[in-house]
Write an enzyme that holds these catalytic residues in place. Structure first.
Site, PDB file in Angstrom:
ATOM      1  N   ARG A  95     134.536  32.952 -51.027  1.00  0.00           N
ATOM      2  CA  ARG A  95     135.538  32.134 -51.737  1.00  0.00           C
ATOM      3  C   ARG A  95     136.891  32.845 -51.630  1.00  0.00           C
ATOM      4  NH1 ARG A  95     134.057  29.773 -57.482  1.00  0.00           N
ATOM      5  NH2 ARG A  95     135.596  28.225 -56.835  1.00  0.00           N
ATOM      6  N   ASP A 245     142.330  33.407 -61.992  1.00  0.00           N
ATOM      7  CA  ASP A 245     141.623  33.879 -60.792  1.00  0.00           C
ATOM      8  C   ASP A 245     142.434  34.872 -59.982  1.00  0.00           C
ATOM      9  OD1 ASP A 245     140.296  31.142 -61.440  1.00  0.00           O
ATOM     10  OD2 ASP A 245     138.914  32.238 -60.143  1.00  0.00           O
TER      11      ASP A 245
HETATM   12  O1  MRU Z   1     135.616  27.575 -59.560  1.00  0.00           O
HETATM   13  P1  MRU Z   1     135.271  28.500 -60.692  1.00  0.00           P
HETATM   14  O2  MRU Z   1     134.324  27.905 -61.675  1.00  0.00           O
HETATM   15  O3  MRU Z   1     134.838  29.861 -60.186  1.00  0.00           O
HETATM   16  O4  MRU Z   1     136.661  28.714 -61.455  1.00  0.00           O
HETATM   17  C1  MRU Z   1     136.695  29.633 -62.510  1.00  0.00           C
HETATM   18  C2  MRU Z   1     137.982  29.656 -63.227  1.00  0.00           C
HETATM   19  O5  MRU Z   1     138.940  29.026 -62.861  1.00  0.00           O
HETATM   20  C3  MRU Z   1     138.060  30.603 -64.406  1.00  0.00           C
HETATM   21  O6  MRU Z   1     138.956  30.113 -65.359  1.00  0.00           O
HETATM   22  C4  MRU Z   1     138.568  31.960 -63.932  1.00  0.00           C
HETATM   23  O7  MRU Z   1     137.811  32.429 -62.853  1.00  0.00           O
HETATM   24  C5  MRU Z   1     138.550  32.968 -65.009  1.00  0.00           C
HETATM   25  S1  MRU Z   1     136.924  33.491 -65.440  1.00  0.00           S
HETATM   26  C6  MRU Z   1     137.034  34.699 -66.605  1.00  0.00           C
END
Ligand code: MRU
Length: 355
Positions: A95, A245
């Site tokens: 990712r 992220d």
């Molecule tokens: O696509 P995802 O479910 O991995 O996205 C996660 C998020 O956007 C969260 O808000 C982020 O990773 C923070 S987790 C502490």
């Protein structure tokens, strides 16, 4: 796959020849299943398919993935380091947006590089790599609890809050980042009412955040993402807290698609918008959010959400999984080292102790 009552996001089972046991988050909230990852390919697939997701959890899983990928490595030094490169590069393709993935992989590679000159055998190096993965895991646990303490201080007098996606225990080692703020406030005796954006298209808010809040007995109300403006206008929330992220050097913050619009709405309604994230989510090498790679996911997540067709065959789809909230819309970033406010390069460097 096994059904379980254990809710720990990830557990390493055994020594260097062990495996990674994690909750398959795609099955929640109706089934609490765990999967055993016995090879690096299974970890890669789990990250790609969001069985394990959330920036810190992706980093932790990838670190353990390196250990798994090296279990089958040849014993000679050159072959071992060649395999290490291969495994790290492979996991890095799972990712693109959460920087915690690359941060954790860098830490793993650095541990190996430090032992390259006086190599004492594959066994010793594998032990060091497993120890590093466990440190990454344990440090995240501690960072999440510290974030909770700093963030809860900001919620004095607040009753209603809103969050987006899932930044809870499932997205981290435990406790979460945004949700850690709510959990800590609750531990201190504060009653919060959390409005939970369902978070289209993959419903991390509905499936995961609502589940986590209910497990802890925190009042949770689920809303569709498009209802946030009305909820703010009705005065139901006095703060918004989300995770992130990747945070650029100037404070621009990438998080789940829909976060940026929440921040703009918060500004329009005079409500503070906070990001809660550990230092491992900062990417100080990039100047601004314009340089953050945004993952684009499969069109079927929108046209065939959870197996049912909801759009005409052949319709064109755009499915960015993240957006970037400009620093100017963020009241503060809550980290384990303290609260960054105002959000700018100087304050980030000061709080994170960057020299
Ligand atoms: O696509 P995802 O479910 O991995 O996205 C996660 C998020 O956007 C969260 O808000 C982020 O990773 C923070 S987790 C502490």
């Amino acid at each position: 796959m096994t059904e379980t009552t254990k809710a720990e996001t990830m557990i390493w089972q055994g020594g260097v020849a062990g495996c990674l046991d994690l909750i398959d988050q795609t099955k929640l909230p109706t089934e609490l299943f765990r999967i055993e990852c016995k090879d690096v390919e299974t970890v890669w697939e789990a990250i790609k398919m969001l069985r394990v997701r959330g920036a810190p959890a992706i980093g932790i899983a990838a670190a353990y993935g390196v250990v798994l990928g090296l279990q089958s490595a040849e014993k000679g030094k050159e072959a071992f380091f060649a395999r290490l490169d291969e495994v790290v590069d492979y996991l890095a393709t799972s990712r693109p947006t959460a920087v915690n993935l690359f941060w954790a992989l860098d830490r793993m590679r650095r541990v190996a590089d430090r032992q390259r000159a006086d190599f004492n055998g594959v066994e010793q190096l594998c032990e060091s790599l497993l120890a590093e993965a466990k440190s990454i895991h344990e440090e995240d646990r501690r960072m999440c609890h510290s974030i909770g303490g700093h963030g809860a201080d900001l919620l004095n007098g607040v009753e209603g809050v809103l969050t987006h996606c899932n930044a809870g225990g499932l997205a981290t080692a435990e406790y979460g980042t945004a949700l850690s703020v709510f959990f800590t406030a609750q531990d201190r005796g504060q009653s919060l009412h959390v409005y939970v954006d369902e978070t289209r298209p993959l419903l991390q808010g509905a499936r995961l955040t609502a589940w986590e809040l209910m497990q802890r007995g925190i009042k949770a109300t689920l809303i569709c993402d498009s209802m946030a403006a009305q909820v703010m206008r009705e005065g139901r929330v006095q703060a918004i807290v989300t995770g992130a992220d990747r945070i650029a050097a100037n404070g621009d913050s990438a998080n789940k698609i829909g976060t940026y619009s929440l921040a703009v709405l918060a500004r329009a309604h005079g409500i503070p918008f906070y990001i809660a994230a550990p230092s491992s989510t900062f990417d100080l090498v990039i100047e601004s959010g314009d340089q953050i790679p945004i993952e684009e996911r499969c069109s079927k997540e929108i046209t065939h959400g959870f197996g049912r067709q909801t759009a005409p065959d052949g319709v064109e789809v755009y499915n960015p999984a993240f957006d970037v909230t400009p620093a100017e819309y963020i009241q503060a970033i809550i980290t384990e080292a303290g609260v960054i406010a105002p959000v700018n390069r100087e304050a980030i460097e000061r709080v994170l102790g960057v020299v």
